[in-house]
Design a protein around this motif. Sequence first.
Motif, PDB file in Angstrom:
ATOM      1  N   ARG A 230       0.831  -1.208   0.000  1.00 26.16           N
ATOM      2  CA  ARG A 230       0.000   0.000   0.000  1.00 26.16           C
ATOM      3  C   ARG A 230       0.869   1.262   0.000  1.00 26.16           C
ATOM      4  NH1 ARG A 230      -5.593  -0.409   3.253  1.00 26.16           N
ATOM      5  NH2 ARG A 230      -5.859   1.418   1.886  1.00 26.16           N
ATOM      6  N   THR A 231       2.008   1.203   0.680  1.00 25.75           N
ATOM      7  CA  THR A 231       2.940   2.337   0.643  1.00 25.75           C
ATOM      8  C   THR A 231       3.491   2.533  -0.750  1.00 25.75           C
ATOM      9  OG1 THR A 231       3.569   2.058   2.967  1.00 25.75           O
ATOM     10  CG2 THR A 231       5.110   3.251   1.555  1.00 25.75           C
ATOM     11  N   VAL A 232       3.893   1.450  -1.409  1.00 24.48           N
ATOM     12  CA  VAL A 232       4.407   1.546  -2.779  1.00 24.48           C
ATOM     13  C   VAL A 232       3.379   2.207  -3.696  1.00 24.48           C
ATOM     14  CG1 VAL A 232       5.092   0.220  -4.819  1.00 24.48           C
ATOM     15  CG2 VAL A 232       5.971  -0.422  -2.571  1.00 24.48           C
ATOM     16  N   LEU A 233       2.139   1.766  -3.603  1.00 25.25           N
ATOM     17  CA  LEU A 233       1.104   2.308  -4.471  1.00 25.25           C
ATOM     18  C   LEU A 233       0.816   3.773  -4.170  1.00 25.25           C
ATOM     19  CD1 LEU A 233      -1.381  -0.712  -4.572  1.00 25.25           C
ATOM     20  CD2 LEU A 233       0.368  -0.102  -6.245  1.00 25.25           C
ATOM     21  N   ALA A 234       0.748   4.117  -2.883  1.00 25.96           N
ATOM     22  CA  ALA A 234       0.474   5.505  -2.508  1.00 25.96           C
ATOM     23  C   ALA A 234       1.599   6.432  -2.952  1.00 25.96           C
ATOM     24  CB  ALA A 234       0.258   5.603  -1.004  1.00 25.96           C
ATOM     25  N   GLU A 235       2.836   6.004  -2.732  1.00 30.91           N
ATOM     26  CA  GLU A 235       3.979   6.822  -3.130  1.00 30.91           C
ATOM     27  C   GLU A 235       4.059   6.962  -4.647  1.00 30.91           C
ATOM     28  OE1 GLU A 235       6.432   8.493  -1.321  1.00 30.91           O
ATOM     29  OE2 GLU A 235       5.072   8.166   0.362  1.00 30.91           O
ATOM     30  N   THR A 236       3.747   5.885  -5.351  1.00 36.84           N
ATOM     31  CA  THR A 236       3.773   5.938  -6.811  1.00 36.84           C
ATOM     32  C   THR A 236       2.740   6.920  -7.341  1.00 36.84           C
ATOM     33  OG1 THR A 236       4.566   3.656  -6.970  1.00 36.84           O
ATOM     34  CG2 THR A 236       3.496   4.577  -8.915  1.00 36.84           C
ATOM     35  N   MET A 237       1.529   6.854  -6.814  1.00 40.36           N
ATOM     36  CA  MET A 237       0.496   7.781  -7.272  1.00 40.36           C
ATOM     37  C   MET A 237       0.895   9.224  -6.977  1.00 40.36           C
ATOM     38  SD  MET A 237      -1.562   5.883  -8.835  1.00 40.36           S
ATOM     39  CE  MET A 237      -2.657   7.244  -9.255  1.00 40.36           C
ATOM     40  N   ALA A 238       1.570   9.451  -5.850  1.00 39.76           N
ATOM     41  CA  ALA A 238       2.022  10.805  -5.518  1.00 39.76           C
ATOM     42  C   ALA A 238       3.155  11.261  -6.423  1.00 39.76           C
ATOM     43  CB  ALA A 238       2.468  10.859  -4.054  1.00 39.76           C
ATOM     44  N   ALA A 239       3.923  10.307  -6.972  1.00 41.82           N
ATOM     45  CA  ALA A 239       5.047  10.648  -7.854  1.00 41.82           C
ATOM     46  C   ALA A 239       4.620  10.861  -9.300  1.00 41.82           C
ATOM     47  CB  ALA A 239       6.114   9.557  -7.796  1.00 41.82           C
ATOM     48  N   LEU A 240       3.399  10.464  -9.646  1.00 44.08           N
ATOM     49  CA  LEU A 240       2.923  10.612 -11.020  1.00 44.08           C
ATOM     50  C   LEU A 240       2.569  12.063 -11.315  1.00 44.08           C
ATOM     51  CD1 LEU A 240       0.409   7.762 -11.974  1.00 44.08           C
ATOM     52  CD2 LEU A 240       2.661   8.196 -12.972  1.00 44.08           C
ATOM     53  N   ALA A 241       2.901  12.501 -12.510  1.00 45.10           N
ATOM     54  CA  ALA A 241       2.446  13.808 -12.983  1.00 45.10           C
ATOM     55  C   ALA A 241       0.937  13.744 -13.230  1.00 45.10           C
ATOM     56  CB  ALA A 241       3.174  14.173 -14.271  1.00 45.10           C
ATOM     57  N   PRO A 242       0.246  14.879 -13.204  1.00 47.86           N
ATOM     58  CA  PRO A 242      -1.175  14.877 -13.559  1.00 47.86           C
ATOM     59  C   PRO A 242      -1.381  14.252 -14.937  1.00 47.86           C
ATOM     60  CG  PRO A 242      -0.568  16.984 -12.598  1.00 47.86           C
ATOM     61  CD  PRO A 242       0.719  16.222 -12.797  1.00 47.86           C
ATOM     62  N   GLY A 243      -2.308  13.313 -15.017  1.00 51.02           N
ATOM     63  CA  GLY A 243      -2.540  12.610 -16.270  1.00 51.02           C
ATOM     64  C   GLY A 243      -1.536  11.531 -16.573  1.00 51.02           C
ATOM     65  N   GLY A 244      -0.566  11.306 -15.668  1.00 52.64           N
ATOM     66  CA  GLY A 244       0.462  10.293 -15.878  1.00 52.64           C
ATOM     67  C   GLY A 244      -0.094   8.883 -15.812  1.00 52.64           C
ATOM     68  N   CYS A 245       0.685   7.933 -16.305  1.00 54.67           N
ATOM     69  CA  CYS A 245       0.269   6.537 -16.404  1.00 54.67           C
ATOM     70  C   CYS A 245       1.115   5.662 -15.475  1.00 54.67           C
ATOM     71  CB  CYS A 245       0.433   6.063 -17.844  1.00 54.67           C
ATOM     72  SG  CYS A 245      -0.138   4.384 -18.155  1.00 54.67           S
ATOM     73  N   PHE A 246       0.454   4.746 -14.779  1.00 57.77           N
ATOM     74  CA  PHE A 246       1.105   3.800 -13.876  1.00 57.77           C
ATOM     75  C   PHE A 246       0.687   2.400 -14.301  1.00 57.77           C
ATOM     76  CE2 PHE A 246       0.827   2.082  -9.216  1.00 57.77           C
ATOM     77  CZ  PHE A 246       2.002   1.379  -9.378  1.00 57.77           C
ATOM     78  N   VAL A 247       1.662   1.551 -14.627  1.00 59.90           N
ATOM     79  CA  VAL A 247       1.380   0.189 -15.076  1.00 59.90           C
ATOM     80  C   VAL A 247       1.921  -0.805 -14.047  1.00 59.90           C
ATOM     81  CG1 VAL A 247       1.809  -1.526 -16.869  1.00 59.90           C
ATOM     82  CG2 VAL A 247       1.401   0.865 -17.496  1.00 59.90           C
ATOM     83  N   ILE A 248       1.038  -1.679 -13.569  1.00 62.00           N
ATOM     84  CA  ILE A 248       1.379  -2.712 -12.587  1.00 62.00           C
ATOM     85  C   ILE A 248       1.218  -4.071 -13.264  1.00 62.00           C
ATOM     86  CG2 ILE A 248       0.887  -3.655 -10.301  1.00 62.00           C
ATOM     87  CD1 ILE A 248      -0.785  -1.048  -9.801  1.00 62.00           C
ATOM     88  N   TYR A 249       2.234  -4.916 -13.148  1.00 54.13           N
ATOM     89  CA  TYR A 249       2.181  -6.250 -13.756  1.00 54.13           C
ATOM     90  C   TYR A 249       2.590  -7.282 -12.719  1.00 54.13           C
ATOM     91  CZ  TYR A 249       3.639 -10.271 -16.580  1.00 54.13           C
ATOM     92  OH  TYR A 249       3.787 -11.533 -17.096  1.00 54.13           O
ATOM     93  N   GLY A 250       1.921  -8.429 -12.740  1.00 54.42           N
ATOM     94  CA  GLY A 250       2.328  -9.512 -11.858  1.00 54.42           C
ATOM     95  C   GLY A 250       1.222 -10.520 -11.639  1.00 54.42           C
ATOM     96  N   PRO A 251       1.459 -11.469 -10.730  1.00 57.48           N
ATOM     97  CA  PRO A 251       0.437 -12.461 -10.386  1.00 57.48           C
ATOM     98  C   PRO A 251      -0.448 -11.949  -9.249  1.00 57.48           C
ATOM     99  CG  PRO A 251       2.497 -13.041  -9.314  1.00 57.48           C
ATOM    100  CD  PRO A 251       2.750 -11.752 -10.071  1.00 57.48           C
ATOM    101  N   PHE A 252      -1.745 -12.170  -9.369  1.00 50.22           N
ATOM    102  CA  PHE A 252      -2.697 -11.697  -8.367  1.00 50.22           C
ATOM    103  C   PHE A 252      -3.805 -12.721  -8.161  1.00 50.22           C
ATOM    104  CE2 PHE A 252      -0.831  -7.891 -10.184  1.00 50.22           C
ATOM    105  CZ  PHE A 252      -0.562  -7.116  -9.062  1.00 50.22           C
TER     106      PHE A 252
ATOM    107  N   ASN B  79      -3.595   8.726 -13.859  1.00 50.84           N
ATOM    108  CA  ASN B  79      -3.740   9.719 -12.803  1.00 50.84           C
ATOM    109  C   ASN B  79      -4.710  10.827 -13.226  1.00 50.84           C
ATOM    110  OD1 ASN B  79      -3.224  10.813 -10.290  1.00 50.84           O
ATOM    111  ND2 ASN B  79      -1.347  11.848 -10.892  1.00 50.84           N
ATOM    112  N   ARG B  80      -5.307  11.460 -12.231  1.00 53.57           N
ATOM    113  CA  ARG B  80      -6.201  12.580 -12.536  1.00 53.57           C
ATOM    114  C   ARG B  80      -5.433  13.701 -13.241  1.00 53.57           C
ATOM    115  NH1 ARG B  80      -8.409  14.013  -6.709  1.00 53.57           N
ATOM    116  NH2 ARG B  80      -6.187  13.708  -6.348  1.00 53.57           N
ATOM    117  N   PRO B  81      -6.049  14.294 -14.259  1.00 49.68           N
ATOM    118  CA  PRO B  81      -5.397  15.446 -14.901  1.00 49.68           C
ATOM    119  C   PRO B  81      -5.481  16.669 -14.008  1.00 49.68           C
ATOM    120  CG  PRO B  81      -7.574  15.099 -15.822  1.00 49.68           C
ATOM    121  CD  PRO B  81      -7.321  13.946 -14.876  1.00 49.68           C
ATOM    122  N   THR B  82      -4.743  17.707 -14.347  1.00 51.19           N
ATOM    123  CA  THR B  82      -4.808  18.958 -13.614  1.00 51.19           C
ATOM    124  C   THR B  82      -6.189  19.580 -13.765  1.00 51.19           C
ATOM    125  OG1 THR B  82      -2.462  19.337 -14.036  1.00 51.19           O
ATOM    126  CG2 THR B  82      -3.763  21.234 -13.357  1.00 51.19           C
ATOM    127  N   LEU B  83      -6.769  20.014 -12.670  1.00 51.23           N
ATOM    128  CA  LEU B  83      -8.099  20.628 -12.702  1.00 51.23           C
ATOM    129  C   LEU B  83      -8.007  22.053 -13.233  1.00 51.23           C
ATOM    130  CD1 LEU B  83      -9.542  19.348  -9.297  1.00 51.23           C
ATOM    131  CD2 LEU B  83      -9.898  18.415 -11.581  1.00 51.23           C
TER     132      LEU B  83
END
Length: 218
Positions: free
Chosen positions: A132-154, A214-218
């Motif tokens: 959860r820390t990894v995901l939260a920090e990643t979302m905070a590091a993304l630019a507005p409108g940025g893309c985050f791709v997660i791959y793996g077994p779930f 990620n959400r774009p800039t408002l």
Amino acid sequence: MTRKLPQSASLATPAKGAKLYAPSAANNAEAICAVLAAHAPATGNALEIASGTGQHVTAFACALPGLVWQPTEIDPQRRASIDAYVAEAGRSNLRPAIALDATAPGWHREHGGQSLIILINLLHLIPTSAARTVLAETMAALAPGGCFVIYGPFKRNGLLTSEGDLRFDSELRAADPEIGYKNDRDIASWVSATGAQIERREMPANNLCFVVRNRPTL
């Protein structure tokens, strides 16, 4: 964060010089590149979390030349392997590896404004709180409108859906009861709570890919 892992979780073997070779990285790179080609921005800064051997990031830098790729890795032996692949590739859009523990709170402040962040085969190897820390920090590091791709077994809706996944998850939990497969619905819930849009894609070998916008800039 380092954890006790079963041998089946670390299949990288020595190759030429400092290079390590992971068969799984060689096998899934093309499928992940296809997802990135469809969803990643054409230009900007791209950060890979836990880059492992370096096989993936060099493939991505070749497939998406408009992005400037920054590999990261907590393990120094793997950083040396990444740098060997980077040097061999000789690409101007591919940087040497830097040390990053993505489970440590606050790293987004140094690595913010990313157009693309990619995370491959990590979340099942760390506890839920760290994931959860990894995901939260990643979302905070993304630019507005940025893309985050997660791959793996779930897990799918809380269930393991193949014999191989049942066996691997059991091996992980036997080595460390705090780790193991995460549930797909939990991943979607944690990420979408930030206001991001998330798309789930089935991948080869019973893996999943989450494409987060990620959400774009408002």
